[in-house]
Design a protein around this motif. Sequence first.
Motif, PDB file in Angstrom:
ATOM      1  N   UNK A  78       0.818  -1.223   0.000  1.00 35.73           N
ATOM      2  CA  UNK A  78       0.000   0.000   0.000  1.00 35.73           C
ATOM      3  C   UNK A  78       0.852   1.274   0.000  1.00 35.73           C
ATOM      4  N   UNK A  79       2.021   1.226   0.639  1.00 35.06           N
ATOM      5  CA  UNK A  79       2.838   2.442   0.703  1.00 35.06           C
ATOM      6  C   UNK A  79       3.853   2.518  -0.438  1.00 35.06           C
ATOM      7  N   UNK A  87      -0.398   7.942   8.134  1.00 30.27           N
ATOM      8  CA  UNK A  87      -0.922   8.606   9.334  1.00 30.27           C
ATOM      9  C   UNK A  87      -1.108   7.603  10.468  1.00 30.27           C
ATOM     10  N   UNK A  88      -1.558   6.400  10.112  1.00 26.68           N
ATOM     11  CA  UNK A  88      -1.776   5.377  11.136  1.00 26.68           C
ATOM     12  C   UNK A  88      -0.464   4.859  11.709  1.00 26.68           C
ATOM     13  N   UNK A  89       0.574   4.842  10.870  1.00 26.64           N
ATOM     14  CA  UNK A  89       1.871   4.296  11.316  1.00 26.64           C
ATOM     15  C   UNK A  89       2.658   5.280  12.182  1.00 26.64           C
ATOM     16  N   UNK A  95      -4.617   4.721  -0.434  1.00 26.70           N
ATOM     17  CA  UNK A  95      -4.571   4.551   1.011  1.00 26.70           C
ATOM     18  C   UNK A  95      -3.233   4.978   1.619  1.00 26.70           C
ATOM     19  N   UNK A  96      -2.310   5.382   0.732  1.00 24.32           N
ATOM     20  CA  UNK A  96      -0.968   5.726   1.187  1.00 24.32           C
ATOM     21  C   UNK A  96      -0.981   6.667   2.395  1.00 24.32           C
ATOM     22  N   UNK A 128       3.900  12.669   5.003  1.00 24.03           N
ATOM     23  CA  UNK A 128       3.049  13.243   3.963  1.00 24.03           C
ATOM     24  C   UNK A 128       2.305  14.465   4.473  1.00 24.03           C
ATOM     25  N   UNK A 129       1.798  14.367   5.705  1.00 26.87           N
ATOM     26  CA  UNK A 129       1.128  15.516   6.297  1.00 26.87           C
ATOM     27  C   UNK A 129       2.134  16.652   6.493  1.00 26.87           C
ATOM     28  N   UNK A 130       3.369  16.288   6.858  1.00 28.47           N
ATOM     29  CA  UNK A 130       4.418  17.304   7.029  1.00 28.47           C
ATOM     30  C   UNK A 130       4.717  17.991   5.701  1.00 28.47           C
ATOM     31  N   UNK A 131       4.765  17.190   4.626  1.00 30.34           N
ATOM     32  CA  UNK A 131       5.031  17.755   3.299  1.00 30.34           C
ATOM     33  C   UNK A 131       3.909  18.707   2.896  1.00 30.34           C
ATOM     34  N   UNK A 132       2.681  18.368   3.240  1.00 27.31           N
ATOM     35  CA  UNK A 132       1.544  19.255   2.953  1.00 27.31           C
ATOM     36  C   UNK A 132       1.765  20.618   3.608  1.00 27.31           C
TER      37      UNK A 132
END
Lengths: 319, 319
Positions: free
Chosen positions: A26-27, A39-41, A33-34, B306-310
């Motif tokens: 998935x990643x 976020x979950x990890x 779902x990436x 990914x959230x950080x990149x955002x």
Amino acid sequence: MAVDVSELVEQAREGRPRAVARLISLVEGASPHLREVMAALAPLCGNAYVVGLTGSPGVGKSTSTSALVTAYRREGKRVGILAVDPSSPFSGGALLGDRVRMGEHASDPGVYIRSMATRGHLGGLAWAAPQAIRVLDAAGCDIVLVETVGVGQSEVEIAAQADTSVVLLAPGMGDGIQAAKAGILEIGDVYVVNKADRDGADATVRELNHMLGLGEARSPGDWRPPIVKTVAARSEGVEEVVAALEKHRAWMDERGVLAERRARRAAREIETIAVTALRERMGELRGGKRLDALAEKVVGGTLDPYAAADELVAGVTEQ
Amino acid sequence: MAVDVSELVEQAREGRPRAVARLISLVEGASPHLREVMAALAPLCGNAYVVGLTGSPGVGKSTSTSALVTAYRREGKRVGILAVDPSSPFSGGALLGDRVRMGEHASDPGVYIRSMATRGHLGGLAWAAPQAIRVLDAAGCDIVLVETVGVGQSEVEIAAQADTSVVLLAPGMGDGIQAAKAGILEIGDVYVVNKADRDGADATVRELNHMLGLGEARSPGDWRPPIVKTVAARSEGVEEVVAALEKHRAWMDERGVLAERRARRAAREIETIAVTALRERMGELRGGKRLDALAEKVVGGTLDPYAAADELVAGVTEQ
């Protein structure tokens, strides 16, 4: 197909290899779902000690990795292996070759083996490897071994992902000079001269010692990369490698170097993701026509490339 | 020191080598005049035909380049030579080696020779070479020869800068296999087997022919890269190389391929400059502290990359 990410993460934490494999898949790709998986990890990461192993073909990387896994399993540690082959077009799951060479570990529930190919993916390694490492980390691996073939730029990229980098050499392969060329001498925290029962092992150690000494003068507290001789096929010297790794980890911990390295790694990762996102936005400007129109002007001589880049940047930032 | 860019450009157009050299120096580095120079050059560019030459060490690149220059000079054409050495730490001006090997051309006012090193510069080639080519183009060169050592990624980058790419090989160097490995077979528009008076020349041609035929089937109008045998040291076959280059140029012109290639080249160049600018902006956010703060959160597990990149992208685009 519906994917229950939190359930997958739960199962991975319980040690189910299929859930781990599914999360890595998935990643790895551009799965929808990436972001959810990442976020979950996030809150589950940071426990694994990431060891990079690199070396030219023929130095005995697989055998060394396998011997290291045995040593760590003896200590009861859970181990993840990420085998990165920049020249292979195959990716995902464990390859037949992995199963064979990792035969003794393939059925061990405390060991995860994952192959990853990066051929044809520009910056593919920098992109996919950190995410896979995160999955293995979150799944409860104490050690993640990232093994890659030393073929130029890739081993430097791998080293950038690791807490500690091991460079493998073997006698009589002209490795010393090769290593210097590839910049390998700048990335090793621990050097291993494998196949040390062969002629020329001591010469290789001497040459390596000499070349490592050619670097800038070290301060008293600096890390001096040790050189360990092994015969991985007979597990000789492997305990010494583990000891050297532990020593390097302790040295980094004491000085805050480990936290620094991880912060730098995270910064690079964030930046890579951000640049890719911005690049995508550029490509999407006016359905991809903006860049084409600017390029045409540059070819026609009515705009220079720097002024064109300004317009492109403005298009992205003023959306 | 005050720089009068328009005067320099004027002098370069008149064929003064010092002005050409000065302009290249201005666009090579991060000179404050870079943008001014590029803007001044834009309307003067687009006339030069850019030929890339690549090959492993020992195939006779310098001799071939020199022989090509002689052939073009005989036609009264002005020639610029950009010698790119990715392994050399030296840059700027003509090196002693260039002067020696280009001895017969060094005092010819119709020939400009420039060496460029890219070692240590990430993406240095993609960055600096196009600007130097623009200077030579604007200065009135009819032909710009970009010569580089084939050592992996660099020759692919160079090919991306050229209108026509020439790949040089020599008999008995195991070049065929080397070429395939380096992806050279995908970039050549014209292949030259130099030192064709040596044993094995025909075998090299055959092997090359075979490997080129292994690619996907060609449509009737497609370009079939010719293979030309030369003995550059005796100028044998050089006229045939020039003819092959002209043929390729005509073929590209007829089909609009040349315009396409140049547009694609310009687009890549613009994008590279834009990405670099955005990367710099990211680094500058809150005095470089923004990325550090985000990286710390990722290491601490309170944020995923990914959230950080955002957040980083938002910081750049919402300034």
